[in-house]
Design a protein around this motif. Structure first.
Motif: not given
Ligand code: ADP
Ligand code: MG
Length: 592
Positions: A202-204, A390-393, A431-432, A499-511
């Protein structure tokens, strides 16, 4: 005695409840364990008997032992044993790890090849393998390396010259070792929680990085004990190379006792050297296991001398506590964090697992910077919808786009080409995702969790990544936990870090997939507060939640799902008070 207060009317035995009472008169007597004492005496007797017999029976020949223990030929043989063990251990582990990765690879041919290799090499006894290698010169007189189907030859050597006894021993032990080690590594890989892979994907993070930074270090916990068992086995099995007349420790000893007939003393020379090697390996194992246990246990036992050395060590960087006060001013004034939200379009997606239709023609448009709350009973397909975004599925029908880019596909004209996993992982960084069970990487500190993906996926410099991580931690009020391991944090703190970990990528969308469901009720608020702050930063948010009050407060749109369909979508004020669909009203009546 100090205790003179008169407890008028109180029965004397209830006085012990008084906290001010003087306890100095009490004495602690350890519990007696007569059976333990008997065991200790028995052990002592056995040890004394063994030592007595070993040192008084002259046939052990300790004099001869002392004479040969440091003799030059013995030391040379020992050196060869150590060299062989080290080389075979290194190359066997590398080859074994590669085989294990091949075995779990998605390519059936590669996986099959690895399986076949392991099957073959585990079936052949080492001694047979060694003899075959030693006689390879009979099968192939020369070893040639050249360009196939041409006459160009780069190397041409007689096999017997190339495959000296040492080379044959090294090769045989490596081949044998790698087959066993591969299965140990594979076992370790299987033991790592699947959530860890999902979080990494999910973090890519690229596949290689997922394997070497996230999965293998965690797999080490179960690889090490069995791996060292194998290594000790290898150190001992180097003794079988005597069949190649290679003068390692055991062969050397044999040569000597055949000449002087002092069999037992010389076997003792070899035995004691083996004991020393194994002791060294066991000590090394202890330290390496301890190293890889970081993050797996809340409080690792200190190493001997650790407390002493810690006093001299430079303190790890801890943020200025004052920055924590910035927290209440929220995310919106942090320029670094202001991300332009993405526009998410979900066009008629459907997804089935077998005959179960989990998503059924779902259509949804999420404007940039919007906050969408997804509600619905368990099993209605909410998680599947998020994972599809985010295409995990992978969906069966329809498609999803973020800012016009198709998730998982590349568009050329009217054709959508499915992207390779490598490219999907890169795009996924936009997409976080925050999971119900946090899925922080337990073997990495909070800081390492936060900087891993920005550095690896976004190519941000370490300095900058650390700075961003510090800013984020200050905003979620966890600056002082920068060097903690996830297991040392409370659930609410872990989720804020996630949440901070997902934000660190500056995503456009956060799920968010039920971000507070795994939390104790009193910790829910601190996580929701962070999400509320986030709702004002312009990132597009999609939140699966059962927190109705929260959804009412932050969401622009509430979506109600059941059996894979969106039954109702609209602003919270309407959906919560005058839902159109009877099922929505029924569901809300239950949860409100
Ligand atoms: P929700 O998040 O709304 O509770 P999910 O999206 O997790 O629901 O699941 C929807 C349905 O799909 C459930 O019935 C679940 O059992 C099924 N499902 C989810 N993933 C799989 C899968 N990989 N294989 C088979 N069934 C699945
Ligand atoms: Mg779910």
């Amino acid at each position: 005695m100090a205790l003179t207060t008169d407890f008028a009317g109180i029965r004397p035995d209830s006085r012990t409840a008084d906290p001010k009472q003087d306890h100095s008169r009490y004495r602690i007597v350890p519990a007696r364990h007569p059976e333990r004492l008997a065991g200790t005496i028995f052990a002592a007797v056995v040890i004394i008997a063994v030592l007595y017999s070993t040192f008084t029976n002259p046939r052990w020949g300790w004099g001869v032992f002392a004479e040969w223990f440091f003799a030059e030929p013995v030391l040379v043989g020992l050196g060869r044993t150590l060299l062989l063990t080290t080389l075979a251990a290194i190359s066997g582990s590398i080859l074994g790890t590669a085989l294990a990765l091949a075995r779990v690879s998605k390519s059936p041919l590669l996986s099959g090849l690895s399986w076949g290799y392991i099957w073959l090499l585990r079936s052949i006894p080492v001694i047979v393998l060694l003899l075959i290698l030693n006689n390879l010169g009979y099968l192939y007189e020369t070893i040639k390396i050249g360009i196939p189907f041409t006459d160009t030859v780069l190397l041409d050597y007689p096999t017997v010259q190339l495959l000296t006894p040492f080379a044959a021993a090294f090769l045989g032990l490596t081949l044998n070792q790698s087959a066993f080690f591969a299965e140990i590594v594979r076992g370790g890989i299987l033991s790592v929680d699947h959530g860890q892979l999902e979080a990494a994907a999910a973090l890519g993070l690229p596949r290689r990085r997922q394997a070497f930074r996230i999965v293998l270090p965690q797999a080490m916990r179960s690889i090490l004990p069995i791996g060292f068992n194998e290594l000790i086995g290898l150190a001992k099995s180097t003794s079988v190379v005597y069949v190649l007349a290679l003068p390692e420790l055991f062969y050397t000893v044999q040569v000597i006792y055949r000449r002087n007939l002092e069999v037992i003393p010389l076997l003792m020379v070899a035995t004691v050297w083996y004991l020393i090697i194994m002791t060294g390996l066991s000590v090394a194992q202890h330290y390496i296991e301890r190293y890889f246990s970081k993050g797996a246990v809340r409080n690792p036992a200190p190493l001997p001398f650790q407390a002493f050395f810690d006093r001299f060590r430079r303190p790890l960087p801890i943020l200025n506590r004052a920055t924590d006060r910035v927290r209440n001013t929220g995310f919106h004034d942090a320029a670094a964090l202001r991300a332009a939200g993405g526009i998410v379009r979900i066009h008629g997606i459907s997804k089935s697992f077998g005959s179960l239709r989990v998503l059924d023609d779902v259509e949804l448009n999420l404007p940039a910077g919007s906050v969408t709350a997804v509600l619905g009973p368990s099993g209605s397909g909410k998680s599947t919808l998020l994972r599809a975004i985010n295409h995990l599925e992978r969906v069966d029908e329809g498609f999803i786009s973020v800012d016009g880019d198709f998730v998982g596909y590349r568009r050329k004209g009217d054709t959508l080409y499915e992207l390779k996993e490598k490219d999907i992982l890169k795009r996924r960084a936009d997409i976080g995702m925050v999971f119900q069970s946090f899925n922080l990487f337990p073997h990495l500190t909070v800081l390492e969790n936060l900087i891993e993906a920005p550095i690896q996926v976004r190519g941000v410099g370490r300095q900058e990544a650390v700075q961003l991580a510090q800013d984020l931690l200050a905003r979620i009020g966890l600056s002082d936990k920068i060097n903690a391991y996830p297991r040392q944090l409370s659930g609410g703190q872990q989720q804020r870090v996630a949440i901070a970990r997902a934000l660190a990528l500056r995503p456009k969308v956060l799920l968010f997939d039920e971000p507070t469901s795994a939390l104790d009720p009193e910790l829910v608020g601190e996580v929701l507060d962070v999400i509320k702050e986030l709702a004002r930063t312009g990132t597009t948010l999609v939140i699966v939640t059962h927190e109705i009050g929260f959804a009412r407060e932050v969401a622009d749109t509430v979506v109600f799902m059941e059996s894979g369909r969106i039954l109702e979508a609209g602003p919270p004020a309407r959906v919560f008070t005058q839902a159109e669909h009877p099922r929505t009203r029924e569901f809300l009546a239950k949860v409100l």
